[in-house]
Design a protein around this motif. Structure first.
Motif, mmCIF file in Angstrom:
data_model
loop_
_atom_site.group_PDB
_atom_site.id
_atom_site.type_symbol
_atom_site.label_atom_id
_atom_site.label_comp_id
_atom_site.label_asym_id
_atom_site.label_seq_id
_atom_site.Cartn_x
_atom_site.Cartn_y
_atom_site.Cartn_z
ATOM 1 N N TYR A 66 0.814 -0.997 -0.128
ATOM 2 C CA TYR A 66 0.049 0.123 -0.029
ATOM 3 C C TYR A 66 0.739 1.191 -0.001
ATOM 4 C CZ TYR A 66 -3.986 -3.068 1.470
ATOM 5 O OH TYR A 66 -4.704 -4.055 1.590
ATOM 6 N N GLY A 67 0.376 2.095 -0.459
ATOM 7 C CA GLY A 67 1.187 3.625 -0.517
ATOM 8 C C GLY A 67 1.472 4.106 -2.016
ATOM 9 N N LYS A 68 1.495 5.353 -2.166
ATOM 10 C CA LYS A 68 1.715 5.898 -3.580
ATOM 11 C C LYS A 68 3.321 5.670 -4.129
ATOM 12 C CE LYS A 68 -1.284 9.526 -2.543
ATOM 13 N NZ LYS A 68 -1.557 11.118 -2.268
ATOM 14 N N GLN A 69 3.987 5.508 -3.162
ATOM 15 C CA GLN A 69 5.287 5.376 -3.571
ATOM 16 C C GLN A 69 5.470 3.785 -3.814
ATOM 17 O OE1 GLN A 69 4.310 5.598 -0.573
ATOM 18 N NE2 GLN A 69 5.679 4.643 1.059
ATOM 19 N N PHE A 70 4.806 2.802 -3.755
ATOM 20 C CA PHE A 70 4.584 1.395 -4.301
ATOM 21 C C PHE A 70 3.943 1.169 -5.365
ATOM 22 C CE2 PHE A 70 5.359 1.173 0.510
ATOM 23 C CZ PHE A 70 6.612 1.337 0.423
ATOM 24 N N HIS A 71 4.077 2.136 -6.362
ATOM 25 C CA HIS A 71 3.062 1.925 -7.595
ATOM 26 C C HIS A 71 3.613 0.790 -8.365
ATOM 27 C CE1 HIS A 71 0.294 2.586 -10.810
ATOM 28 N NE2 HIS A 71 1.615 2.705 -11.602
ATOM 29 N N GLY A 72 4.732 0.514 -8.527
ATOM 30 C CA GLY A 72 5.460 -0.727 -9.310
ATOM 31 C C GLY A 72 5.125 -2.044 -8.769
ATOM 32 N N ALA A 73 5.325 -2.067 -7.357
ATOM 33 C CA ALA A 73 5.039 -3.226 -6.604
ATOM 34 C C ALA A 73 3.514 -3.629 -6.586
ATOM 35 C CB ALA A 73 5.384 -2.948 -5.188
ATOM 36 N N GLN A 74 2.533 -2.419 -6.475
ATOM 37 C CA GLN A 74 1.202 -2.873 -6.605
ATOM 38 C C GLN A 74 0.789 -3.192 -8.021
ATOM 39 O OE1 GLN A 74 -0.633 0.981 -5.700
ATOM 40 N NE2 GLN A 74 0.011 0.662 -3.515
ATOM 41 N N LYS A 75 1.409 -2.798 -8.922
ATOM 42 C CA LYS A 75 0.970 -3.135 -10.417
ATOM 43 C C LYS A 75 1.413 -4.700 -10.487
ATOM 44 C CE LYS A 75 1.307 -1.883 -15.009
ATOM 45 N NZ LYS A 75 1.811 -0.971 -15.965
ATOM 46 N N LEU A 76 2.506 -5.008 -10.048
ATOM 47 C CA LEU A 76 3.019 -6.383 -9.983
ATOM 48 C C LEU A 76 2.053 -7.220 -9.202
ATOM 49 C CD1 LEU A 76 4.890 -8.612 -11.155
ATOM 50 C CD2 LEU A 76 6.496 -7.946 -9.300
ATOM 51 N N ASN A 77 1.969 -6.907 -8.125
ATOM 52 C CA ASN A 77 1.088 -7.567 -7.064
ATOM 53 C C ASN A 77 -0.349 -7.862 -7.670
ATOM 54 O OD1 ASN A 77 1.455 -9.161 -4.323
ATOM 55 N ND2 ASN A 77 -0.422 -7.913 -3.932
ATOM 56 N N GLY A 78 -0.892 -6.735 -8.197
ATOM 57 C CA GLY A 78 -2.443 -7.123 -8.802
ATOM 58 C C GLY A 78 -2.473 -8.033 -9.972
ATOM 59 N N GLN A 79 -1.347 -7.903 -10.706
ATOM 60 C CA GLN A 79 -1.303 -9.082 -11.612
ATOM 61 C C GLN A 79 -1.290 -10.376 -11.137
ATOM 62 O OE1 GLN A 79 -1.838 -8.369 -15.058
ATOM 63 N NE2 GLN A 79 -2.178 -10.232 -14.943
ATOM 64 N N VAL A 80 -0.389 -10.446 -10.253
ATOM 65 C CA VAL A 80 -0.122 -11.864 -9.562
ATOM 66 C C VAL A 80 -1.377 -12.282 -8.966
ATOM 67 C CG1 VAL A 80 0.807 -13.348 -7.587
ATOM 68 C CG2 VAL A 80 2.224 -11.672 -8.892
ATOM 69 N N VAL A 81 -2.227 -11.560 -8.390
ATOM 70 C CA VAL A 81 -3.582 -11.918 -7.799
ATOM 71 C C VAL A 81 -4.530 -12.217 -8.972
ATOM 72 C CG1 VAL A 81 -5.685 -10.907 -6.439
ATOM 73 C CG2 VAL A 81 -3.333 -10.598 -5.573
ATOM 74 N N MET A 82 -4.710 -11.452 -9.968
ATOM 75 C CA MET A 82 -5.396 -11.523 -11.228
ATOM 76 C C MET A 82 -5.011 -13.015 -11.750
ATOM 77 S SD MET A 82 -7.690 -9.343 -11.056
ATOM 78 C CE MET A 82 -7.855 -7.943 -10.254
ATOM 79 N N ASP A 83 -3.964 -13.254 -12.072
ATOM 80 C CA ASP A 83 -3.408 -14.578 -12.598
ATOM 81 C C ASP A 83 -3.948 -15.917 -11.727
ATOM 82 O OD1 ASP A 83 -1.873 -13.313 -14.621
ATOM 83 O OD2 ASP A 83 -0.200 -13.562 -13.549
ATOM 84 N N VAL A 84 -3.791 -15.529 -10.253
ATOM 85 C CA VAL A 84 -4.543 -16.493 -9.705
ATOM 86 C C VAL A 84 -6.052 -16.849 -9.902
ATOM 87 C CG1 VAL A 84 -4.883 -17.568 -7.259
ATOM 88 C CG2 VAL A 84 -2.780 -16.422 -7.873
ATOM 89 N N LEU A 85 -6.676 -15.830 -9.766
ATOM 90 C CA LEU A 85 -7.969 -15.670 -9.971
ATOM 91 C C LEU A 85 -8.645 -16.364 -11.471
ATOM 92 C CD1 LEU A 85 -9.211 -12.108 -8.532
ATOM 93 C CD2 LEU A 85 -8.833 -14.465 -7.287
ATOM 94 N N ASN A 86 -7.727 -15.914 -12.413
ATOM 95 C CA ASN A 86 -8.165 -16.462 -13.881
ATOM 96 C C ASN A 86 -7.959 -18.056 -13.854
ATOM 97 O OD1 ASN A 86 -9.244 -14.125 -14.780
ATOM 98 N ND2 ASN A 86 -6.966 -13.637 -15.239
ATOM 99 N N SER A 87 -6.954 -18.620 -12.863
ATOM 100 C CA SER A 87 -6.523 -19.995 -12.939
ATOM 101 C C SER A 87 -7.481 -20.826 -12.333
ATOM 102 C CB SER A 87 -4.985 -20.324 -12.589
ATOM 103 O OG SER A 87 -5.036 -19.701 -11.232
ATOM 104 N N VAL A 88 -8.454 -20.349 -11.382
ATOM 105 C CA VAL A 88 -9.217 -21.007 -10.522
ATOM 106 C C VAL A 88 -10.490 -21.555 -11.489
ATOM 107 C CG1 VAL A 88 -10.598 -21.159 -8.454
ATOM 108 C CG2 VAL A 88 -8.475 -20.117 -8.564
ATOM 109 N N LYS A 89 -10.695 -22.694 -11.487
ATOM 110 C CA LYS A 89 -12.218 -23.458 -11.956
ATOM 111 C C LYS A 89 -13.097 -22.466 -11.167
ATOM 112 C CE LYS A 89 -10.110 -27.708 -12.876
ATOM 113 N NZ LYS A 89 -10.402 -29.180 -12.331
ATOM 114 N N SER A 90 -14.310 -22.265 -11.848
ATOM 115 C CA SER A 90 -15.551 -21.572 -11.152
ATOM 116 C C SER A 90 -16.137 -22.475 -10.283
ATOM 117 C CB SER A 90 -16.482 -21.123 -12.254
ATOM 118 O OG SER A 90 -16.870 -22.193 -12.958
ATOM 119 N N SER A 91 -16.085 -23.878 -10.334
ATOM 120 C CA SER A 91 -16.780 -24.769 -9.154
ATOM 121 C C SER A 91 -15.585 -24.369 -8.162
ATOM 122 C CB SER A 91 -16.638 -26.114 -10.004
ATOM 123 O OG SER A 91 -15.593 -26.606 -10.198
ATOM 124 N N ASP A 92 -14.443 -24.318 -8.048
ATOM 125 C CA ASP A 92 -13.684 -24.445 -6.811
ATOM 126 C C ASP A 92 -13.531 -22.914 -6.098
ATOM 127 O OD1 ASP A 92 -12.889 -26.891 -7.383
ATOM 128 O OD2 ASP A 92 -11.155 -26.320 -8.411
#
Length: 154
Positions: A64-90
């Motif tokens: 969190y924080g304005k100074q961590f923009h690059g880390a937030q972008k990378l972490n957001g992509q990591v979370v989205m990769d996990v969400l996209n890889s999960v089957k809807s039934s799980d």
């Protein structure tokens, strides 16, 4: 004599100091390195087929924080990769293993993704949102919308 009890000029955005950001002692490079390490752990968990562990890792200690923009972008992509890889039934079974704090953090990432439909798959995010609200309740929405620690990953 002024009728105001509060100095509203002190609330100017240019003079505002976020208490959370003021307490942070890490540099942007350290936080980004930490997120890259986390991304490697998430990829390892996903390659083993353990989406639940991958989501726990991805949601742990978000930057969190304005100074961590690059880390937030990378972490957001990591979370989205996990969400996209999960089957809807799980989805429901995985969300039930999350702590209330992790559910709120997940909701922040879901709302962030929904705010950027050109970048993220909104159909997947809406499926996750439905299950998050089933487990976390409406309080999750209120806590996320009222929290001043926001995800600025775009």
């Amino acid at each position: 004599m002024s009728h105001r009890q509060i100095d509203i000029d002190a609330l100017n955005d240019d003079r505002y100091v976020d208490e959370f950001e003021a307490l942070t002692t890490k540099t942007a490079e350290e936080v980004e390195a930490q997120v890259q390490t986390k991304a490697g752990s998430v990829r390892t968990a996903l390659s083993r087929g353990n989406s639940e562990e991958a989501l726990h890792i991805a949601l742990s200690d978000p930057p969190y924080g304005k100074q961590f923009h690059g880390a937030q972008k990378l972490n957001g992509q990591v979370v989205m990769d996990v969400l996209n890889s999960v089957k809807s039934s799980d989805i429901s079974s995985i969300i039930k293993t999350l702590s209330p704090q992790e559910i709120d953090t997940l909701a922040k990432y879901i709302y962030h993704g929904l705010a950027h439909p050109a970048t993220y798959n909104c159909g997947v995010l809406l499926s996750w949102h439905e299950k998050v609200i089933e487990v976390g309740g409406l309080g999750t929405i209120v806590r996320v919308l009222s929290d001043n620690k926001v995800i600025r990953a775009q």
